[in-house]
Design a protein around this motif. Structure first.
Motif, mmCIF file in Angstrom:
data_model
loop_
_atom_site.group_PDB
_atom_site.id
_atom_site.type_symbol
_atom_site.label_atom_id
_atom_site.label_comp_id
_atom_site.label_asym_id
_atom_site.label_seq_id
_atom_site.Cartn_x
_atom_site.Cartn_y
_atom_site.Cartn_z
ATOM 1 N N SER A 28 42.764 32.121 48.267
ATOM 2 C CA SER A 28 41.489 32.705 48.682
ATOM 3 C C SER A 28 40.361 32.170 47.810
ATOM 4 O O SER A 28 40.596 31.630 46.732
ATOM 5 C CB SER A 28 41.548 34.234 48.585
ATOM 6 O OG SER A 28 41.815 34.627 47.263
ATOM 7 N N ALA A 29 39.140 32.333 48.294
ATOM 8 C CA ALA A 29 37.973 31.856 47.553
ATOM 9 C C ALA A 29 37.697 32.744 46.340
ATOM 10 O O ALA A 29 37.202 32.269 45.316
ATOM 11 C CB ALA A 29 36.750 31.818 48.463
ATOM 12 N N THR A 30 38.012 34.022 46.471
ATOM 13 C CA THR A 30 37.827 34.972 45.366
ATOM 14 C C THR A 30 39.094 35.816 45.239
ATOM 15 O O THR A 30 39.945 35.811 46.121
ATOM 16 C CB THR A 30 36.627 35.913 45.632
ATOM 17 O OG1 THR A 30 36.873 36.632 46.845
ATOM 18 C CG2 THR A 30 35.320 35.148 45.735
ATOM 19 N N GLU A 31 39.181 36.543 44.151
ATOM 20 C CA GLU A 31 40.328 37.432 43.921
ATOM 21 C C GLU A 31 40.393 38.473 45.034
ATOM 22 O O GLU A 31 39.379 39.061 45.398
ATOM 23 C CB GLU A 31 40.165 38.122 42.556
ATOM 24 C CG GLU A 31 41.382 38.855 42.084
ATOM 25 C CD GLU A 31 42.492 37.926 41.639
ATOM 26 O OE1 GLU A 31 43.657 38.283 41.864
ATOM 27 O OE2 GLU A 31 42.199 36.863 41.080
ATOM 28 N N LEU A 32 41.583 38.679 45.590
ATOM 29 C CA LEU A 32 41.757 39.654 46.666
ATOM 30 C C LEU A 32 41.847 41.067 46.101
ATOM 31 O O LEU A 32 42.478 41.284 45.061
ATOM 32 C CB LEU A 32 43.035 39.360 47.460
ATOM 33 C CG LEU A 32 43.090 38.054 48.239
ATOM 34 C CD1 LEU A 32 44.455 37.896 48.891
ATOM 35 C CD2 LEU A 32 42.009 37.992 49.297
ATOM 36 N N SER A 33 41.234 42.015 46.817
ATOM 37 C CA SER A 33 41.355 43.423 46.426
ATOM 38 C C SER A 33 42.724 43.925 46.859
ATOM 39 O O SER A 33 43.432 43.276 47.631
ATOM 40 C CB SER A 33 40.261 44.249 47.113
ATOM 41 O OG SER A 33 40.513 44.313 48.511
ATOM 42 N N ASP A 34 43.102 45.106 46.385
ATOM 43 C CA ASP A 34 44.393 45.685 46.768
ATOM 44 C C ASP A 34 44.458 45.920 48.276
ATOM 45 O O ASP A 34 45.496 45.701 48.898
ATOM 46 C CB ASP A 34 44.644 46.990 46.006
ATOM 47 C CG ASP A 34 44.947 46.751 44.529
ATOM 48 O OD1 ASP A 34 45.335 45.612 44.180
ATOM 49 O OD2 ASP A 34 44.805 47.702 43.736
ATOM 50 N N ALA A 35 43.346 46.359 48.863
ATOM 51 C CA ALA A 35 43.315 46.598 50.309
ATOM 52 C C ALA A 35 43.495 45.284 51.075
ATOM 53 O O ALA A 35 44.210 45.247 52.089
ATOM 54 C CB ALA A 35 41.996 47.258 50.699
ATOM 55 N N GLN A 36 42.878 44.215 50.599
ATOM 56 C CA GLN A 36 43.023 42.912 51.249
ATOM 57 C C GLN A 36 44.461 42.408 51.124
ATOM 58 O O GLN A 36 45.016 41.868 52.075
ATOM 59 C CB GLN A 36 42.048 41.900 50.640
ATOM 60 C CG GLN A 36 40.606 42.174 50.991
ATOM 61 C CD GLN A 36 39.639 41.325 50.181
ATOM 62 O OE1 GLN A 36 39.854 41.089 48.992
ATOM 63 N NE2 GLN A 36 38.581 40.866 50.826
#
Length: 181
Positions: free
Chosen positions: A117-125
């Motif tokens: 991913s382009a940025t760190e994924l959240s827990d929900a993602q």
């Protein structure tokens, strides 16, 4: 050495490791040990170079393995490490651990999803990706390996086995450019 040859050399050791793990009812514990060994190798390129150096005596390698992993891995796993050293196959330790984890995932019907991913994924993602992969693969469980690549601009790329889902902005721009040309 080519990855395919290294995997062929490591495969019997990975299979033996799984066989012992099943026999001792320690499949998950061996998996945790393999992940721990891989993280130590990732953190210390010097250790991997030392173990792979053919000029270093086997006893020195076994002594270092003892110091590094005794009490941190199952005794059976430590015995396998010593066997690899004795047989001059310790150079393939990374491939043996990766092979074991692949066999463990297959045994437990767990899909490996490599997510970039382009940025760190959240827990929900992450949970959303897990659910999507579970639908696609029909697996009972999903193991995520997340990486960040700012060049993606936005979105994600998901790899499950040989299947690739490119939902990145970079991929969409590439497809649009191809359609326009």
């Amino acid at each position: 050495m080519s990855g395919n040859i290294a995997q062929q050399i490591a495969a019997p050791y990975s299979e033996a490791m799984l066989s012992i793990a099943k026999e001792q009812n320690l499949v998950n514990e061996f998996g945790e040990d393999a992940r721990g060994i891989l993280s130590v190798l990732d953190a210390s390129s010097e250790l991997e170079a030392f173990l792979g150096n053919p000029l270093v005596p086997t006893d020195n390698k076994k002594s270092l393995l003892q110091q590094a992993f005794e009490g941190k891995v199952q005794p059976f796993v430590l015995n396998i490490l010593n066997l690899l050293a004795d047989r001059r196959r310790i150079f393939f330790l990374r491939q043996v651990c990766d092979g074991y984890l692949a066999l463990q995932r297959k045994l437990q019907k767990i899909a490996l999803a490599e997510v970039t991913s382009a940025t760190e994924l959240s827990d929900a993602q992450k949970q959303s990706v897990i659910e999507r992969v579970r639908q696609i693969s029909q697996a009972e469980g999903v193991e995520l390996q997340a990486k960040v690549d700012p060049e993606l601009i936005g979105g994600v790329i998901i790899r499950v086995g040989s299947q690739v889902i490119d939902a990145s902005l970079r991929g969409q721009l590439r497809r649009l450019a191809y359609q326009l040309s």
